[in-house]
Design a protein around this motif. Sequence first.
Motif, PDB file in Angstrom:
ATOM      1  N   LYS A   1       2.354   1.865  -3.252  1.00  0.00           N
ATOM      2  CA  LYS A   1       1.422   2.255  -4.627  1.00  0.00           C
ATOM      3  C   LYS A   1       1.054   3.969  -3.832  1.00  0.00           C
ATOM      4  O   LYS A   1       1.492   4.506  -4.775  1.00  0.00           O
ATOM      5  CB  LYS A   1      -0.093   1.574  -4.238  1.00  0.00           C
ATOM      6  CG  LYS A   1      -0.386   0.328  -4.916  1.00  0.00           C
ATOM      7  CD  LYS A   1      -1.301  -0.055  -4.843  1.00  0.00           C
ATOM      8  CE  LYS A   1      -1.182  -1.401  -5.639  1.00  0.00           C
ATOM      9  NZ  LYS A   1      -2.631  -2.181  -5.147  1.00  0.00           N
ATOM     10  N   ILE A   2       1.088   4.425  -2.649  1.00  0.00           N
ATOM     11  CA  ILE A   2       1.091   5.445  -2.385  1.00  0.00           C
ATOM     12  C   ILE A   2       2.733   6.822  -3.129  1.00  0.00           C
ATOM     13  O   ILE A   2       2.257   7.428  -3.414  1.00  0.00           O
ATOM     14  CB  ILE A   2       1.365   6.133  -1.425  1.00  0.00           C
ATOM     15  CG1 ILE A   2      -0.309   5.456  -0.329  1.00  0.00           C
ATOM     16  CG2 ILE A   2       0.892   7.512  -1.017  1.00  0.00           C
ATOM     17  CD1 ILE A   2      -0.755   5.742   1.057  1.00  0.00           C
ATOM     18  N   ASP A   3       3.005   5.805  -2.351  1.00  0.00           N
ATOM     19  CA  ASP A   3       4.936   6.708  -3.492  1.00  0.00           C
ATOM     20  C   ASP A   3       5.413   6.452  -4.677  1.00  0.00           C
ATOM     21  O   ASP A   3       5.552   7.911  -4.931  1.00  0.00           O
ATOM     22  CB  ASP A   3       6.207   5.450  -2.145  1.00  0.00           C
ATOM     23  CG  ASP A   3       7.150   6.284  -3.267  1.00  0.00           C
ATOM     24  OD1 ASP A   3       7.468   7.148  -2.837  1.00  0.00           O
ATOM     25  OD2 ASP A   3       8.674   4.900  -3.317  1.00  0.00           O
TER      26      ASP A   3
ATOM     27  N   MET B   1       0.854  -1.240  -0.097  1.00  0.00           N
ATOM     28  CA  MET B   1       0.012   0.039  -0.246  1.00  0.00           C
ATOM     29  C   MET B   1       0.953   1.023   0.523  1.00  0.00           C
ATOM     30  O   MET B   1       0.580   2.342  -0.770  1.00  0.00           O
ATOM     31  CB  MET B   1      -1.053  -0.010   0.967  1.00  0.00           C
ATOM     32  CG  MET B   1      -1.609   1.323   0.840  1.00  0.00           C
ATOM     33  SD  MET B   1      -2.503   1.193  -0.114  1.00  0.00           S
ATOM     34  CE  MET B   1      -3.941   2.102  -0.032  1.00  0.00           C
ATOM     35  N   LEU B   2       1.921   1.763   1.282  1.00  0.00           N
ATOM     36  CA  LEU B   2       2.377   2.380   1.210  1.00  0.00           C
ATOM     37  C   LEU B   2       4.004   2.351  -0.491  1.00  0.00           C
ATOM     38  O   LEU B   2       3.850   3.315  -1.147  1.00  0.00           O
ATOM     39  CB  LEU B   2       3.766   2.003   2.227  1.00  0.00           C
ATOM     40  CG  LEU B   2       4.942   3.311   2.606  1.00  0.00           C
ATOM     41  CD1 LEU B   2       3.205   4.204   3.244  1.00  0.00           C
ATOM     42  CD2 LEU B   2       5.284   3.055   4.193  1.00  0.00           C
TER      43      LEU B   2
END
Length: 168
Positions: A4-6, A1-2
Motif C-alpha cells: 500500500k505504501i508502494d 502494508m508495504l
Amino acid sequence: MLAKIDKLSYVLARVAAIAGTLGLVGLTLVICYDVVGRYLGHPLYGAQDLTSMALVIVIFGGMSICDRMDGHIVVDVFERVFPTWLKRVGDIVAALLGAVIFALIAYTAWDSASLSRLLNLATNIIEMPKAWFQYFVVVASIITALGMALRAVFLILGGKPLQERHEA
C-alpha cells in the motif's frame, strides 16, 4: 502494508510528474511567446522569472518518477565484473544515500521557504513569491526520498527493484 505504501508512493510520483509536465508546457509557452514578442518588439514582461520558476517545477516534479523508472544516468564500467551480492549492496547504498540527500534537500528548502515568507522574498521582475516554489521543492523531494527509501527496503527484503515490479 508495504504494498500500500508502494502504491501511494507511485501515485504521488505520478502526480509530481504531472506537475512537472504542466511546468514544461508552461515553460514552452513562455519561451515561445517571449521569442515571438522579442521579434515583434514586445517581449514577455517577467519571462526570466517565469522561466526560472517553471524550471524548478520541471526538475523536481520529474525527479521521483525518473527514479521509479530507473531513468537516472548510470556509469557501470566495473559492474560486469562485480558479484551479484555486491551489485545488490551497491543498489541498496545508492537508494539509501539518495533518500538521505533528498530528505536533506527537503529540509533545506523548508528552511529557505520559511525565510522567504519571513522576508517576503519574491522574484526580481514580476515579484512572484518564492516560497510557493520552495514548498513545491519540499513536497517533491519528500516524494522522491520516499520512493528511494522504499526501493532500499524492497532490495533489503530480497525483492525486485521497484521499476521491475511496475513493469511486470
